[in-house]
Write a protein that holds these residues in place. Structure first.
Motif, short mmCIF file in Angstrom:
data_model
loop_
_atom_site.label_atom_id
_atom_site.label_comp_id
_atom_site.label_asym_id
_atom_site.label_seq_id
_atom_site.Cartn_x
_atom_site.Cartn_y
_atom_site.Cartn_z
N GLU A 167 0.83 -1.21 0.00
CA GLU A 167 0.00 0.00 0.00
C GLU A 167 0.86 1.25 0.00
O GLU A 167 0.57 2.23 -0.69
CB GLU A 167 -0.93 -0.03 1.21
CG GLU A 167 -2.01 1.07 1.19
CD GLU A 167 -1.56 2.38 1.81
OE1 GLU A 167 -2.12 3.43 1.45
OE2 GLU A 167 -0.64 2.34 2.66
N LYS A 216 2.11 1.77 -3.46
CA LYS A 216 1.04 2.31 -4.30
C LYS A 216 0.89 3.81 -4.08
O LYS A 216 0.69 4.58 -5.02
CB LYS A 216 -0.28 1.62 -3.96
CG LYS A 216 -0.49 0.29 -4.66
CD LYS A 216 -1.03 0.49 -6.06
CE LYS A 216 -1.40 -0.83 -6.69
NZ LYS A 216 -1.91 -0.64 -8.05
N HIS A 217 0.99 4.23 -2.84
CA HIS A 217 0.90 5.66 -2.52
C HIS A 217 2.03 6.43 -3.20
O HIS A 217 1.81 7.47 -3.82
CB HIS A 217 0.97 5.87 -1.00
CG HIS A 217 1.05 7.30 -0.60
ND1 HIS A 217 -0.02 8.17 -0.67
CD2 HIS A 217 2.10 8.05 -0.13
CE1 HIS A 217 0.36 9.36 -0.27
NE2 HIS A 217 1.63 9.32 0.07
N ALA A 221 1.39 6.71 -6.95
CA ALA A 221 0.35 7.70 -7.26
C ALA A 221 0.90 9.12 -7.15
O ALA A 221 0.64 9.98 -8.00
CB ALA A 221 -0.85 7.52 -6.34
N MET A 222 1.69 9.39 -6.10
CA MET A 222 2.27 10.72 -5.93
C MET A 222 3.26 11.04 -7.05
O MET A 222 3.34 12.18 -7.51
CB MET A 222 2.96 10.82 -4.57
CG MET A 222 2.01 10.87 -3.39
SD MET A 222 0.78 12.21 -3.53
CE MET A 222 1.85 13.65 -3.62
N ASN A 226 -3.10 7.39 -12.68
CA ASN A 226 -3.10 8.06 -11.38
C ASN A 226 -4.41 7.81 -10.63
O ASN A 226 -4.41 7.54 -9.42
CB ASN A 226 -2.88 9.56 -11.55
CG ASN A 226 -1.50 9.89 -12.09
OD1 ASN A 226 -0.58 9.08 -12.01
ND2 ASN A 226 -1.34 11.07 -12.65
N ARG A 277 -4.81 5.67 -7.09
CA ARG A 277 -5.40 6.20 -5.86
C ARG A 277 -6.57 5.33 -5.41
O ARG A 277 -6.77 5.09 -4.21
CB ARG A 277 -5.88 7.64 -6.10
CG ARG A 277 -4.76 8.65 -6.30
CD ARG A 277 -3.92 8.84 -5.06
NE ARG A 277 -4.67 9.38 -3.94
CZ ARG A 277 -4.86 10.67 -3.72
NH1 ARG A 277 -4.32 11.57 -4.54
NH2 ARG A 277 -5.55 11.09 -2.68
N GLN A 299 -5.21 2.30 -3.77
CA GLN A 299 -4.68 2.62 -2.45
C GLN A 299 -5.79 2.63 -1.40
O GLN A 299 -5.63 2.10 -0.29
CB GLN A 299 -3.98 3.98 -2.49
CG GLN A 299 -3.24 4.34 -1.22
CD GLN A 299 -2.75 5.78 -1.24
OE1 GLN A 299 -2.87 6.49 -2.22
NE2 GLN A 299 -2.20 6.21 -0.11
N GLU A 300 -6.93 3.21 -1.74
CA GLU A 300 -8.06 3.24 -0.81
C GLU A 300 -8.60 1.83 -0.56
O GLU A 300 -8.95 1.48 0.57
CB GLU A 300 -9.16 4.16 -1.35
CG GLU A 300 -8.78 5.62 -1.41
CD GLU A 300 -8.35 6.14 -0.04
OE1 GLU A 300 -9.08 5.92 0.95
OE2 GLU A 300 -7.27 6.76 0.05
#
Length: 347
Positions: free
Chosen positions: A104, A107-108, A111-112, A139, A143, A146-147
């Protein structure tokens, strides 16, 4: 004369795109390992859905890199991190929950990185924004994943600690939020320009859109530094596009588009290459002369684009199956990538 075809800011974005691809491949590899190790059928199914998205998204990233036009190596930090992470995730010292937690976090970070590339493009050039637009889908899905992983972590963590199911909590809220969001953002996903079945006309048109944007950027400035930067990208984009068409597209269409029409396309591109070299010999500090020559090039390229997008595209539609157009797109993208790598080693 133009002293360099490279720009530091653009090279840095190229490196960040290479990092993005390296991490996307790492994410795919790690998801496969998590699926194999997962003791829970429901979690395995959710991870499999993420893997399918990420396998599609690596194709999007590949196309973005080719459209961007600068092939680069991942950063030294990324080259160091990737094998270390793979080794860490292959060991037995972490529980499944802990491995999911590290996934996770990755993944964050991914995305950033995609968001930062988009923000940098807004500062450096409109043509870059055009080239990287498909990253919006990557992107968004990153995200969303990630959620979803936050909810999965809640479930897995409770199961590992208690052997029981978590009560309705974060996972339910995540599912509700994603359902609501899909109505707003679903169009972003459906507008994905790099599905696995992208055709040759779409790829060529993406190139045309980017080149037209660079012409607009050149027309809007007299700054010698900016003129050199934009022309450097224009020079590389047009040469890579032309060479890939001459290797892949024109030989394929000649039989049904006609010898005369196809030869005209070859001749127009030969003229374009000559004009590029003439402009390259002009000092951008002589802004008016430089921009005037670029205007002549723009007119020539515009005529060429109109012919391709009207009669050649129609001929392809009338004579090629969907599979043939998709195969041509795959070969065109591969040819452009190889040419860009040769540019990186020689310019």
């Amino acid at each position: 004369m133009v002293t360099t075809l490279d720009d530091t800011k653009r090279l840095m974005i190229g490196e960040r795109l290479a990092d993005l691809k390296a991490f996307q491949n790492l994410i795919i590899s790690n998801e496969q390992k998590l699926i194999d190790a997962c003791p829970y059928e429901d979690v395995r199914e959710r991870l499999q859905n993420m893997l399918s998205d990420d396998q599609k998204n690596i194709g999007i990233i590949d196309t973005v890199i080719v459209q961007y036009g600068i092939q680069a190596e991942p950063s030294a930090a990324t080259k160091t991190f990737v094998p270390q992470f793979e080794q860490m995730m292959s060991g037995d010292e972490f529980t499944f929950y802990q491995k999911l937690m590290h996934h996770e976090l990755m993944k964050h970070g991914q995305a950033m990185s995609g968001i930062m590339i988009h923000k940098a493009a807004q500062v450096v050039g409109a043509d870059i924004e055009v080239a990287i637009t498909p990253l919006n889908t990557v992107n968004f899905e990153g995200r969303a994943h990630q959620e979803q992983l936050k909810g999965i972590l809640e479930q897995v963590g409770v199961r590992e600690m208690t052997g029981q199911e978590a009560k309705q909590g974060l996972w339910g809220r995540v599912q509700d939020a994603l359902a609501a969001l899909s109505g707003v953002a679903g169009s972003v996903i459906t507008q994905n320009t790099d599905k696995q079945d992208i055709n040759i006309q779409t790829l060529i048109q993406l190139d045309h859109n980017k080149v037209n944007t660079i012409f607009t950027e050149i027309g809007a400035t007299k700054d010698p530094q900016k003129l050199e930067e934009y022309f450097g990208q224009l020079y590389k984009d047009l040469l890579a596009h032309a060479q890939a068409e001459e290797e892949v597209v024109y030989p394929r269409v000649r039989s049904f588009y006609g010898d005369d029409n196809t030869q005209e396309l070859y001749d127009e591109q030969a003229q374009m290459k000559q004009m590029l070299d003439e402009i390259k010999s002009i000092d951008p500090a002589a802004a008016d002369e430089f921009r005037s020559k670029v205007k002549d090039l723009m007119d020539a390229v515009g005529d060429h684009i109109r012919q391709e997008e009207s009669t050649m595209f129609a001929a392809i539609d009338n004579n090629c199956s969907s599979e043939q157009k998709e195969q041509m797109a795959t070969e065109f993208k591969a040819a452009k990538s190889k040419i860009q790598q040769e540019f990186a080693g020689s310019m």
